[in-house]
Design an enzyme around this catalytic site. Structure first.
Site, PDB file in Angstrom:
ATOM      1  N   HIS B  27      19.022  -6.418 -31.347  1.00 61.08           N
ATOM      2  CA  HIS B  27      19.521  -5.044 -31.379  1.00 61.08           C
ATOM      3  C   HIS B  27      18.450  -3.987 -31.615  1.00 61.08           C
ATOM      4  CE1 HIS B  27      20.204  -5.731 -35.913  1.00 61.08           C
ATOM      5  NE2 HIS B  27      19.549  -4.587 -35.916  1.00 61.08           N
ATOM      6  N   ARG B  31      19.780   6.101 -36.039  1.00 60.06           N
ATOM      7  CA  ARG B  31      20.599   6.873 -36.982  1.00 60.06           C
ATOM      8  C   ARG B  31      21.368   7.952 -36.219  1.00 60.06           C
ATOM      9  NH1 ARG B  31      15.630   5.895 -39.217  1.00 60.06           N
ATOM     10  NH2 ARG B  31      15.637   4.772 -41.213  1.00 60.06           N
ATOM     11  N   GLU B  94      22.900  -0.788 -32.789  1.00 55.93           N
ATOM     12  CA  GLU B  94      23.358  -0.525 -34.156  1.00 55.93           C
ATOM     13  C   GLU B  94      23.207   0.959 -34.428  1.00 55.93           C
ATOM     14  OE1 GLU B  94      20.984  -2.371 -37.223  1.00 55.93           O
ATOM     15  OE2 GLU B  94      22.263  -1.625 -38.830  1.00 55.93           O
ATOM     16  N   ASN B  98      24.710   7.923 -42.118  1.00 57.29           N
ATOM     17  CA  ASN B  98      24.609   8.308 -43.528  1.00 57.29           C
ATOM     18  C   ASN B  98      25.689   9.343 -43.789  1.00 57.29           C
ATOM     19  OD1 ASN B  98      22.233   6.755 -44.438  1.00 57.29           O
ATOM     20  ND2 ASN B  98      21.183   7.919 -42.839  1.00 57.29           N
ATOM     21  N   ARG B 117       5.743  11.580 -32.127  1.00 54.88           N
ATOM     22  CA  ARG B 117       6.394  10.695 -31.171  1.00 54.88           C
ATOM     23  C   ARG B 117       6.365   9.233 -31.613  1.00 54.88           C
ATOM     24  NH1 ARG B 117       4.248  11.720 -25.318  1.00 54.88           N
ATOM     25  NH2 ARG B 117       2.260  11.266 -26.330  1.00 54.88           N
ATOM     26  N   HIS B 121      13.330   5.999 -25.751  1.00 54.18           N
ATOM     27  CA  HIS B 121      14.691   6.044 -25.212  1.00 54.18           C
ATOM     28  C   HIS B 121      15.306   4.658 -25.214  1.00 54.18           C
ATOM     29  CE1 HIS B 121      12.144   5.238 -21.545  1.00 54.18           C
ATOM     30  NE2 HIS B 121      13.069   4.337 -21.341  1.00 54.18           N
ATOM     31  N   GLU B 167      18.202   6.508 -20.658  1.00 55.31           N
ATOM     32  CA  GLU B 167      17.816   6.398 -19.252  1.00 55.31           C
ATOM     33  C   GLU B 167      18.926   5.684 -18.490  1.00 55.31           C
ATOM     34  OE1 GLU B 167      14.225   4.136 -18.597  1.00 55.31           O
ATOM     35  OE2 GLU B 167      14.032   4.829 -16.525  1.00 55.31           O
TER      36      GLU B 167
END
Lengths: 175, 175
Positions: B27, B31, B94, B98, B117, B121, B167
């Site tokens: 996975h 967030r 996932e 919060n 950075r 994506h 994408e």
């Protein structure tokens, strides 16, 4: 909580829309400072295979596509066939290397786990997490969280060469 | 470039180590500000299914696990069986929520594509990219790059509710 109850959580569609049939969560892209270091980690430590490579010399970057393939997977030889095959499988990792970053001092990229936060981690699941972590120790892989740290004794976080967190969990029942 | 040539790139292990047999790229964790908004997007627009949900009220966060499953996939009903099954498949997403961020004004998380950075994506591949993009238009999904923008006419980038880039590529041969 039951699977049926998940489908009534706020926001959740009761059924996948018919128009999304055949959609595949194909890949996750991370930028990396040093392609050779990242390839050594993902292929040599975690067992990924390099399945595509695209150099863009005019724009000074390269893309590396890796996957953790079940033993015996046949990878199509031809570029066109392989790229269609690759687009149809889940679990591909795309690494973007902007040429020249490998000569910069220190970390180049942000792991997402301090401000500004966003992306958190990728996760590799393993059949024997104790054996996997012993091997990571032997290979001197850095940890964010060792198995024995904290309350969560059934998972670990290692770090890739850029400091991205790679969660390690078990994909077999834990005795 | 041939598949054999990939295996001689700097850093690449000639063979996956035997100790990595059974490893799965399981996975990717992001967030999200507003769980309901993200669940609506990933299930209602992209066709993911919610396959696990874990609330941690003491620590004020919840985890949502989603996957784009082939039609007819049987998801184990029991929590323990389902979690072992889920750990063994690739292509899980996932989402970490919060609690309380959904009431904050403006964007809460960083998409990784401006300084600093790092993560770039995720990517969903689709059988009919023209039809998929027409549907995204009808659903008023925001784009980072439309199919017709720029030089790359065979791919698009849409944005999820947090602004993360998704994408969209074809997983079938493009005529």
């Amino acid at each position: 909580m039951s699977l049926a109850a998940f489908q009534t959580q706020p926001g959740v569609a009761a059924q996948p829309p018919a128009e999304t049939t055949g959609f595949v969560f194909n890949h996750t892209m991370l930028r990396v400072k040093d392609a050779a270091a990242s390839l050594a980690f993902y292929t040599g430590v975690l067992g990924f295979r390099l399945i595509d490579l695209r150099h863009f010399p005019d724009a000074d970057f390269s893309l590396y596509f890796l996957a953790l393939l079940p033993a015996g997977t046949q990878i199509p030889e031809g570029d066109d066939a392989r790229r269609v095959w690759m687009a149809g499988i889940p679990g591909v990792l795309e690494l973007t290397h902007n040429h020249g970053t490998e000569t910069q001092a220190g970390a180049v990229y942000h792991d997402g786990n301090s401000d500004p936060r966003g992306f958190g981690h990728i996760c590799v699941s393993v059949p024997d997490i104790q054996a996997a972590c012993k091997r990571f120790d032997a290979l001197q892989v850095p940890y964010q969280k060792r198995l024995e740290d904290g309350r969560m004794k059934h998972l670990a976080f290692i770090k890739d060469p850029d400091g991205y967190w790679v969660e390690i969990i078990s994909n077999t029942p834990i005795a």
